[in-house]
Design an enzyme around this catalytic site. Structure first.
Site, mmCIF file in Angstrom:
data_model
loop_
_atom_site.group_PDB
_atom_site.id
_atom_site.type_symbol
_atom_site.label_atom_id
_atom_site.label_comp_id
_atom_site.label_asym_id
_atom_site.label_seq_id
_atom_site.Cartn_x
_atom_site.Cartn_y
_atom_site.Cartn_z
ATOM 1 N N GLY A 172 0.821 -1.207 0.000
ATOM 2 C CA GLY A 172 0.000 0.000 0.000
ATOM 3 C C GLY A 172 0.857 1.261 0.000
ATOM 4 N N ARG A 206 7.239 1.807 1.170
ATOM 5 C CA ARG A 206 7.489 0.365 1.291
ATOM 6 C C ARG A 206 7.950 -0.182 -0.062
ATOM 7 N NH1 ARG A 206 8.039 -1.703 6.288
ATOM 8 N NH2 ARG A 206 6.243 -1.284 7.577
ATOM 9 N N ARG A 222 2.188 11.584 -8.338
ATOM 10 C CA ARG A 222 1.615 11.740 -6.982
ATOM 11 C C ARG A 222 2.470 11.063 -5.910
ATOM 12 N NH1 ARG A 222 -4.524 12.199 -6.553
ATOM 13 N NH2 ARG A 222 -5.079 13.116 -8.534
ATOM 14 N N ARG A 225 -0.303 -8.516 -3.824
ATOM 15 C CA ARG A 225 -0.358 -7.526 -2.745
ATOM 16 C C ARG A 225 0.436 -8.032 -1.556
ATOM 17 N NH1 ARG A 225 -2.225 -4.291 1.069
ATOM 18 N NH2 ARG A 225 -3.513 -5.133 2.724
ATOM 19 N N SER A 244 -0.367 -5.390 5.372
ATOM 20 C CA SER A 244 -0.571 -5.723 6.785
ATOM 21 C C SER A 244 -2.055 -5.964 7.024
ATOM 22 C CB SER A 244 -0.062 -4.582 7.671
ATOM 23 O OG SER A 244 -0.784 -3.420 7.364
ATOM 24 N N ASP A 276 -1.729 -6.041 13.650
ATOM 25 C CA ASP A 276 -2.591 -5.735 14.796
ATOM 26 C C ASP A 276 -3.397 -6.978 15.146
ATOM 27 O OD1 ASP A 276 -2.792 -2.493 14.407
ATOM 28 O OD2 ASP A 276 -2.886 -3.564 12.503
ATOM 29 N N ARG A 308 7.302 -4.021 12.896
ATOM 30 C CA ARG A 308 6.604 -4.024 11.609
ATOM 31 C C ARG A 308 7.585 -4.230 10.465
ATOM 32 N NH1 ARG A 308 1.251 -1.242 10.761
ATOM 33 N NH2 ARG A 308 0.546 -1.049 12.876
HETATM 34 N N1 HPA Z 1 -8.379 -2.932 9.716
HETATM 35 C C1 HPA Z 1 -8.224 -2.824 8.397
HETATM 36 N N2 HPA Z 1 -7.056 -2.931 7.799
HETATM 37 C C2 HPA Z 1 -5.976 -3.162 8.547
HETATM 38 C C3 HPA Z 1 -6.064 -3.300 9.927
HETATM 39 C C4 HPA Z 1 -7.328 -3.175 10.534
HETATM 40 O O1 HPA Z 1 -7.469 -3.281 11.747
HETATM 41 N N3 HPA Z 1 -4.813 -3.514 10.397
HETATM 42 C C5 HPA Z 1 -3.980 -3.522 9.327
HETATM 43 N N4 HPA Z 1 -4.685 -3.308 8.200
#
Ligand code: HPA
Length: 235
Positions: A21, A25, A44, A88, A91, A205, A218
């Site tokens: 994304g 990165r 951009r 893709r 995370s 997360d 990370r």
């Molecule tokens: N929600 C959506 N996308 C994400 C999250 C999340 O908690 N963590 C990392 N990408």
């Protein structure tokens, strides 16, 4: 060749493109893992690079966050730059009790709360699935190396901050492993263009225990996922 969001020669991208994304990165992946790297687009500041991994041409480009942004860049890469394999690398927030922070997940399918796919599927529910061949390639690699990679379904949401506890419970009841924001759109866009797509994710997360990786953790976790993905793709 110039599209609304990419400015590069029409042969600037390899057939295989990693899609994080975050454009920084993409830069990190290109500079850390690829050789003979060229920055091929920066419209951009959405940076795209092409180089080689173990002698094979590979591109990497940021997509931004969320399905509209990811689908927009993926579509231009497929329609105007000959990209055929879109992977893709991102995370996710884990919701399955078996998952820990830093675990790597491969998404064989992606459910969604977005309306994007319905809009191009006559109002019906499209079944967003990974390319079976790319999935097979990745699983063959992780099995041979005995790497602990989870395979399952993810949920692509439009709302980063909108995961109410009762919604998470519903997702858990259906065995969904994690929440992210792009795969359902990416898989449908690839299907429409007869291209192959796959999503590989690192758990950043845990939405059940409300824990998250530090920025340093990370980066380390992200590198493990990139190594797995690149080795699987060139194998
Ligand atoms: N929600 C959506 N996308 C994400 C999250 C999340 O908690 N963590 C990392 N990408």
């Amino acid at each position: 060749m110039t599209t609304p969001h990419i400015s590069a020669p029409s042969d600037a991208f390899a057939a295989t493109c990693l899609l994080p994304g975050d454009p920084l990165r993409a830069k990190f992946i290109a500079e850390t893992f690829l050789e003979d790297v060229t920055c091929v687009t920066s419209v951009r500041n959405m940076l795209g690079f092409t180089g080689h991994y173990k002698g094979q041409p590979i591109s990497v480009m940021g997509t931004g966050m969320g399905m509209p942004s990811c689908v927009l860049y993926s579509t231009e890469l497929m329609e105007s730059f000959g990209v055929k394999r879109l992977v893709r690398v991102g995370s996710c927030g884990a919701i399955h009790e078996s998952l820990k922070l830093n675990d790597v997940i491969v998404a064989h399918s992606a459910s969604t709360d977005s309306n994007m796919n319905r809009r191009q599927f006559a109002g019906m529910d499209y079944s967003s699935a990974a390319s079976p061949r790319l999935l097979q390639k990745l699983l063959n690699y992780v099995d041979t190396q005995a790497l602990p990679v989870a395979v399952g379904s993810v949920f692509s949401t439009d709302h980063f901050y909108g995961s109410a506890p009762e919604q998470l419970k519903t997702l858990q009841q259906m065995g969904i492993l994690a929440v992210e924001m792009e795969s359902a759109g990416l898989y449908a866009a690839a299907a429409r263009h007869r291209a192959q797509a796959l999503t590989v994710l690192t758990v950043s997360d845990n939405l059940i225990h409300q824990t998250q990786l530090t920025p340093q953790e990370r980066e380390a976790g992200f590198s493990t996922m990139i190594e797995i993905t690149l080795n699987a793709l060139v194998g």
